[in-house]
Scaffold this motif. Structure first.
Motif, PDB file in Angstrom:
ATOM      1  N   HIS A  23       0.740  -0.990  -0.370  1.00  0.00           N
ATOM      2  CA  HIS A  23       0.143  -0.014   0.076  1.00  0.00           C
ATOM      3  C   HIS A  23       1.223   1.129   0.001  1.00  0.00           C
ATOM      4  O   HIS A  23       0.519   2.154   0.004  1.00  0.00           O
ATOM      5  CB  HIS A  23      -0.626   0.116   1.066  1.00  0.00           C
ATOM      6  CG  HIS A  23      -2.143  -0.773   1.369  1.00  0.00           C
ATOM      7  ND1 HIS A  23      -2.972  -0.301   0.281  1.00  0.00           N
ATOM      8  CD2 HIS A  23      -2.358  -2.549   1.297  1.00  0.00           C
ATOM      9  CE1 HIS A  23      -4.128  -1.808   0.575  1.00  0.00           C
ATOM     10  NE2 HIS A  23      -3.190  -3.270   1.283  1.00  0.00           N
ATOM     11  N   MET A  26       0.649   5.472  -1.936  1.00  0.00           N
ATOM     12  CA  MET A  26      -0.015   6.433  -2.135  1.00  0.00           C
ATOM     13  C   MET A  26      -0.606   7.925  -2.756  1.00  0.00           C
ATOM     14  O   MET A  26       1.020   8.249  -2.931  1.00  0.00           O
ATOM     15  CB  MET A  26      -0.091   7.121  -0.089  1.00  0.00           C
ATOM     16  CG  MET A  26      -0.571   5.346   0.905  1.00  0.00           C
ATOM     17  SD  MET A  26       0.105   6.093   2.326  1.00  0.00           S
ATOM     18  CE  MET A  26      -1.222   7.571   2.405  1.00  0.00           C
ATOM     19  N   GLU A  30      -5.123  11.531  -0.545  1.00  0.00           N
ATOM     20  CA  GLU A  30      -5.215  10.291   0.973  1.00  0.00           C
ATOM     21  C   GLU A  30      -3.524  10.627   1.778  1.00  0.00           C
ATOM     22  O   GLU A  30      -3.904  10.502   3.312  1.00  0.00           O
ATOM     23  CB  GLU A  30      -4.613   8.640   0.138  1.00  0.00           C
ATOM     24  CG  GLU A  30      -5.183   7.712   1.081  1.00  0.00           C
ATOM     25  CD  GLU A  30      -4.508   6.611   0.364  1.00  0.00           C
ATOM     26  OE1 GLU A  30      -4.837   5.883   0.992  1.00  0.00           O
ATOM     27  OE2 GLU A  30      -4.321   6.081  -0.988  1.00  0.00           O
ATOM     28  N   TYR A  31      -2.871  10.603   1.471  1.00  0.00           N
ATOM     29  CA  TYR A  31      -1.751  11.177   3.132  1.00  0.00           C
ATOM     30  C   TYR A  31      -2.519  12.313   3.723  1.00  0.00           C
ATOM     31  O   TYR A  31      -2.368  12.389   4.544  1.00  0.00           O
ATOM     32  CB  TYR A  31      -0.805  10.515   2.528  1.00  0.00           C
ATOM     33  CG  TYR A  31       0.801  12.249   2.064  1.00  0.00           C
ATOM     34  CD1 TYR A  31       1.047  12.975   3.777  1.00  0.00           C
ATOM     35  CD2 TYR A  31       0.868  12.426   1.187  1.00  0.00           C
ATOM     36  CE1 TYR A  31       1.741  13.468   3.760  1.00  0.00           C
ATOM     37  CE2 TYR A  31       2.237  13.276   1.253  1.00  0.00           C
ATOM     38  CZ  TYR A  31       2.210  13.793   2.312  1.00  0.00           C
ATOM     39  OH  TYR A  31       3.202  15.090   2.472  1.00  0.00           O
ATOM     40  N   LEU A  34      -4.700  11.303   5.623  1.00  0.00           N
ATOM     41  CA  LEU A  34      -4.652  10.405   7.238  1.00  0.00           C
ATOM     42  C   LEU A  34      -3.757  11.595   8.602  1.00  0.00           C
ATOM     43  O   LEU A  34      -3.800  11.116   9.239  1.00  0.00           O
ATOM     44  CB  LEU A  34      -2.950   9.545   6.945  1.00  0.00           C
ATOM     45  CG  LEU A  34      -4.046   8.411   6.494  1.00  0.00           C
ATOM     46  CD1 LEU A  34      -3.163   7.324   5.682  1.00  0.00           C
ATOM     47  CD2 LEU A  34      -4.904   7.777   6.931  1.00  0.00           C
ATOM     48  N   ALA A 269       2.192   9.407   8.196  1.00  0.00           N
ATOM     49  CA  ALA A 269       1.253   8.753   7.277  1.00  0.00           C
ATOM     50  C   ALA A 269       1.030   7.708   7.087  1.00  0.00           C
ATOM     51  O   ALA A 269       0.850   6.236   7.146  1.00  0.00           O
ATOM     52  CB  ALA A 269       0.348  10.047   5.629  1.00  0.00           C
ATOM     53  N   LYS A 272       0.159   5.128  10.254  1.00  0.00           N
ATOM     54  CA  LYS A 272      -0.636   5.733  10.674  1.00  0.00           C
ATOM     55  C   LYS A 272      -1.873   4.142   9.975  1.00  0.00           C
ATOM     56  O   LYS A 272      -2.778   3.758  10.691  1.00  0.00           O
ATOM     57  CB  LYS A 272      -1.415   7.351  10.103  1.00  0.00           C
ATOM     58  CG  LYS A 272      -2.541   6.965  10.575  1.00  0.00           C
ATOM     59  CD  LYS A 272      -2.708   7.817  11.822  1.00  0.00           C
ATOM     60  CE  LYS A 272      -4.558   7.697  12.084  1.00  0.00           C
ATOM     61  NZ  LYS A 272      -4.679   8.047  13.043  1.00  0.00           N
ATOM     62  N   LYS A 273      -1.289   4.432   8.693  1.00  0.00           N
ATOM     63  CA  LYS A 273      -1.972   3.507   8.165  1.00  0.00           C
ATOM     64  C   LYS A 273      -0.985   1.696   8.800  1.00  0.00           C
ATOM     65  O   LYS A 273      -1.920   0.865   8.500  1.00  0.00           O
ATOM     66  CB  LYS A 273      -0.756   3.020   6.539  1.00  0.00           C
ATOM     67  CG  LYS A 273      -2.207   2.996   5.367  1.00  0.00           C
ATOM     68  CD  LYS A 273      -1.713   3.603   4.250  1.00  0.00           C
ATOM     69  CE  LYS A 273      -2.204   2.961   2.898  1.00  0.00           C
ATOM     70  NZ  LYS A 273      -4.150   3.231   2.502  1.00  0.00           N
ATOM     71  N   SER A 274       0.264   1.780   9.175  1.00  0.00           N
ATOM     72  CA  SER A 274       0.122   1.029   9.225  1.00  0.00           C
ATOM     73  C   SER A 274      -0.252   0.111  10.562  1.00  0.00           C
ATOM     74  O   SER A 274       0.775  -0.991  11.614  1.00  0.00           O
ATOM     75  CB  SER A 274       1.643   1.087   8.926  1.00  0.00           C
ATOM     76  OG  SER A 274       2.522   1.306   8.019  1.00  0.00           O
TER      77      SER A 274
END
Ligand SMILES: [Zn+2]
Length: 338
Positions: A23, A26, A30-31, A34, A269, A272-274
């Motif tokens: 993923h 990005m 999107e980032y 986040l 970001a 955060k996504k992880s």
């Protein structure tokens, strides 16, 4: 100590690491979503080499404060006057330029390792360093340390550690690209030999090979997120998953080479996504840098935590960043340039 307990209790972070890779591509929107509302502190960025576009993008991405370390300009300086003018610009014009984008600017002052090898000039530079180290907004001696690990580099690294002790300033240590592990160990051993408290020393440009020893010995471990070399930010996510957020900080070290002034917000970001907690992200992208360099007594978070007021009418020695009648902010999403 690093946070091994969390690692043992929460091994699922490792299981997610493949997902991080798939993923990683990005887009900007999107980032931005986040990290909306997050604030960032970049403790290593060379804005002298960057443009107003960079300042604007950094402010838009949540960067509220930065530290600009004194460094090499890509070619050797030929005389003392160019060092003097450079240091003056770090506490003067560049600080003003940053303020025009609502970003609080600090700097560290030092003789970089590469130019320590020109000994006749290095001797002269050592004499003027105290004139700048005591100025307002100077939060450390840096970036100093080893490049080729020569005898001259050793000599001026030691001399500047003594200056830092005398001025009661933290030290920002540049570790070499070549033979990094040995250079990092040597930098720490010399700092300890000179009686520096490791909690006053920020060891920069770490990687997976150096981080454990740096943390175990009580130093701060800074990581430079660089495209193609040093650390990519997917690797950085894994480091924080493994060691936790204590005494770790992220920076862009953006300069005149291929680099990314948005490395911190992008890494935040990705973290955060992880699934890394907001508090851990806050520590490695904001708070730890403030705690480390704040030892200088020169950082007041009230100056930037709620944003820096931008006064476009301000001037620096009669100069502004504006050409006649311009506004400092440019509408980047507009096709028409007025
Ligand atoms: Zn640098």
């Amino acid at each position: 100590m690093c946070n091994h307990n969390e690692l043992q209790q929460n091994p699922s972070h490792f299981e997610q690491s493949d997902e991080v890779t798939t993923h990683s591509d990005m887009g900007w929107n999107e980032y931005q979503d986040l990290i909306r509302g997050m604030r960032f502190f970049d403790p290593h960025i060379h804005m002298t080499s960057r443009t107003t576009d960079d300042y604007q993008a950094m402010a838009d991405a949540g960067i509220v404060a930065i530290i600009e370390p004194a460094f090499w300009l890509g070619q050797p300086r030929t005389g003392l006057a160019s060092f003097k003018d450079y240091y003056s610009s770090l506490v003067g014009w560049e600080r003003f330029r940053s303020s025009q984008f609502g970003i609080k600017h600090y700097c560290t002052i030092g003789l970089n390792s590469r130019e320590a090898n020109n000994e006749p000039l290095a001797e002269q530079v050592m004499e003027i360093l105290p004139l700048f180290l005591y100025k307002e907004g100077v939060v450390g001696v840096g970036e100093i340390g080893f490049d080729d690990q020569t005898a001259a580099e050793d000599k001026y690294y030691r001399a500047q550690l003594e200056l830092a002790k005398e001025a009661k300033l933290p030290v920002q240590v540049h570790t070499p690209h070549r033979d990094k592990k040995r250079g990092t160990e040597r930098s720490m051993a010399i700092a300890l030999e000179h009686g520096l408290d490791p909690s006053w020393v920020i060891i920069d440009h770490n990687n997976e090979e150096t981080v454990k020893s740096v943390l175990d010995q009580g130093f701060w471990a800074a990581f430079t997120i660089y495209p193609f070399t040093k650390m990519g930010n997917e690797r950085m996510v894994k480091v924080v998953e493994q060691y936790g957020p204590e005494r770790i900080m992220v920076n862009s070290a953006a300069d005149w080479g291929i680099s990314d002034p948005l490395a911190i917000p992008k890494t935040a970001a990705l973290m955060k996504k992880s699934g890394i907690s907001d508090e851990a992200i806050r520590m490695v992208t904001y708070q730890n840098a403030i705690d480390a360099f704040g030892l200088s007594g020169q950082i007041d978070v009230a100056d930037f935590e709620n944003g820096v007021a931008v006064d476009q009418s301000q001037k620096f020695n009669g100069n502004t960043i504006l050409r006649g009648g311009q506004q400092p902010r440019v509408a980047k999403d507009s096709l028409v340039i007025r």
